[in-house]
Enzyme design. Structure first.
Site, mmCIF file in Angstrom:
data_model
loop_
_atom_site.group_PDB
_atom_site.id
_atom_site.type_symbol
_atom_site.label_atom_id
_atom_site.label_comp_id
_atom_site.label_asym_id
_atom_site.label_seq_id
_atom_site.Cartn_x
_atom_site.Cartn_y
_atom_site.Cartn_z
ATOM 1 N N ARG A 13 99.865 160.195 26.676
ATOM 2 C CA ARG A 13 100.093 159.351 25.493
ATOM 3 C C ARG A 13 99.160 159.759 24.340
ATOM 4 N NH1 ARG A 13 97.295 156.361 21.969
ATOM 5 N NH2 ARG A 13 95.971 155.631 23.666
ATOM 6 N N ASP A 14 97.871 159.501 24.474
ATOM 7 C CA ASP A 14 96.946 159.793 23.369
ATOM 8 C C ASP A 14 96.826 161.304 23.180
ATOM 9 O OD1 ASP A 14 95.051 159.490 21.382
ATOM 10 O OD2 ASP A 14 93.737 158.199 22.536
ATOM 11 N N HIS A 206 86.927 153.834 25.814
ATOM 12 C CA HIS A 206 87.856 154.921 25.453
ATOM 13 C C HIS A 206 87.145 155.739 24.372
ATOM 14 C CE1 HIS A 206 92.147 156.140 24.238
ATOM 15 N NE2 HIS A 206 91.496 156.403 23.114
ATOM 16 N N HIS A 208 86.605 159.100 22.155
ATOM 17 C CA HIS A 208 87.018 160.408 21.649
ATOM 18 C C HIS A 208 85.757 161.259 21.512
ATOM 19 C CE1 HIS A 208 91.350 159.850 20.704
ATOM 20 N NE2 HIS A 208 90.989 158.582 20.887
ATOM 21 N N CYS A 239 94.514 160.324 16.903
ATOM 22 C CA CYS A 239 95.469 159.378 16.337
ATOM 23 C C CYS A 239 95.835 159.848 14.939
ATOM 24 C CB CYS A 239 94.854 157.978 16.290
ATOM 25 S SG CYS A 239 95.889 156.774 15.460
ATOM 26 N N ASN A 248 90.323 163.317 23.115
ATOM 27 C CA ASN A 248 89.618 162.358 23.971
ATOM 28 C C ASN A 248 88.633 163.113 24.842
ATOM 29 O OD1 ASN A 248 92.600 161.252 23.688
ATOM 30 N ND2 ASN A 248 91.273 159.525 24.125
#
Ligand code: HMG
Ligand code: MG
Length: 317
Positions: A13-14, A206, A208, A239, A248
């Site tokens: 996803r990310d 989370h 990055h 993002c 990430n």
């Protein structure tokens, strides 16, 4: 009893949402199959958002039914509104993440709503998810700093987390969206969260790795008692609505740190490195992670583990 850490994989996803070139559905399925083989059990698979906002994940409806059903594996999906919830339900999801932020400036650009408006939009989504018995996570992005308004007070981020938890979540995840955080901020965030009555087992981080502080931040989180961390195999990610957001924290870098520090997590470094190489090759990019380049390290023999090629000749010199 060994200390256990949950690794929540966000690569599909990310990791992929920010890629400009179209990635075939088969590649996404192949990536996720390899992540499951590596022992990852929570894999954020895709997003049911507007295809105009995130074209790369426009195939979410087709992807989810294609994923390997495996006992103990869940595939949380991002859901921004009731439309996304209806799509996720139709595609067979059973776990979701809603996402807001500590700052209005970011949320408005990311999802076209203020923080207050986003919480109101999530209410019916989370009510429905609770009826269906889904696992539910809520993100607080820009918790460590905002690309539009600068420094963020941890109490502000925790205030949003508290309001999210009141909507009925299993877990809240603080996002360092643009990778500006440092360990002192992680400790301050944990203090603010526990001070507000949030249980540590409801907290995830989370990070990055935009400025190389992600692993240091994980260590600070571990020392403060947090046991859930997000990472992205291959270290991809970012993002589109956060200028400067880079990859990430790489899952292989996190796994190496946890293995060598004696934490249990259930993920095989060698197999995760295979998945990292698979996605890097598919994207036509070199692996960004440190362990992806160096391999792991076998303390019994001194040899690198899981490295594609080991330069024996130069090592002898
Ligand atoms: P909007 O334009 O303000 O809302 O988008 P809208 O309701 O006016 O809808 C616009 C169009 O999108 C309409 O279509 C809707 O039907 C459609 P049109 O009439 O123009 O043809 N639409 C949808 N289509 C499919 N699925 C849906 C959906 N909703 C509306 N669910 C919206 C508002 C929230 C939809 C949009 O801004 C959006 O999708 N944003 C997603 C942004 C995103 O995914 N960002 C990346 C994830 S967040 C992140 O990466 C941070 C994180 O990793 C943590 C961290 O790092 O900190 C989680
Ligand atoms: Mg992110």
């Amino acid at each position: 009893m060994p200390d256990r850490v949950r690794i929540y994989e966000v690569g599909p996803r990310d990791g992929l949402q920010n890629e400009a070139q179209p990635i075939p559905l088969e590649t996404k399925v192949g990536f996720i199959e390899r992540l499951v083989d590596a022992g990852l059990r929570e894999i954020e698979a895709t997003s049911f958002v507007s295809p105009k906002a995130i074209p790369q994940l426009a195939d979410a409806d087709a992807l989810l039914p294609r994923l390997p059903r495996h006992p103990g594996v869940t595939y949380p999906v991002l859901v921004p509104n009731e439309r996304g919830m209806a799509r996720a339900e139709a595609a067979g999801a059973n776990a979701l993440a809603v996402f807001t932020a500590a700052t209005d400036a970011f949320t408005e650009r990311n999802i076209g709503m203020t923080v207050d408006q986003s919480l109101a939009a999530f209410e019916p989504v989370l009510r429905r998810a609770a009826e269906l018995g889904w696992w539910r996570r809520g993100y607080v992005s820009t918790a460590f700093g905002c690309p539009y308004t600068g420094a963020v007070d941890p109490h502000r981020a925790v205030g949003v987390a508290t309001r999210l938890l009141e909507l009925g979540l299993d877990e809240v995840c603080f996002g360092d969206t643009i990778g500006v955080g440092v360990p002192g901020q992680v400790r301050a965030m944990v203090d603010a969260a526990t001070g507000a009555g949030i249980e540590l087992n409801q907290v995830a981080f989370h990070f990055h790795d935009t400025r190389g502080t992600a692993l240091a931040n994980v260590v600070a989180g571990l020392e403060a008692g947090v046991r859930t961390f997000d990472s992205s195999t291959g270290g991809t990610g970012g993002c589109p609505y956060a200028p400067g957001a880079a990859g990430n924290l790489a899952t292989e870098d996190l796994v190496y740190l946890l293995d060598a520090s004696g934490f249990e997590h259930g993920v095989s470094l060698e197999t995760v490195l295979e998945a990292a190489r698979f996605i890097a090759a598919a994207l036509g990019k070199p692996l960004g992670s440190k362990v992806g380049q160096a391999g792991g390290w076998d303390a019994a023999t001194g040899a690198a583990i899981g490295r594609a090629t080991f330069p024996v000749a130069s090592a002898k010199r």
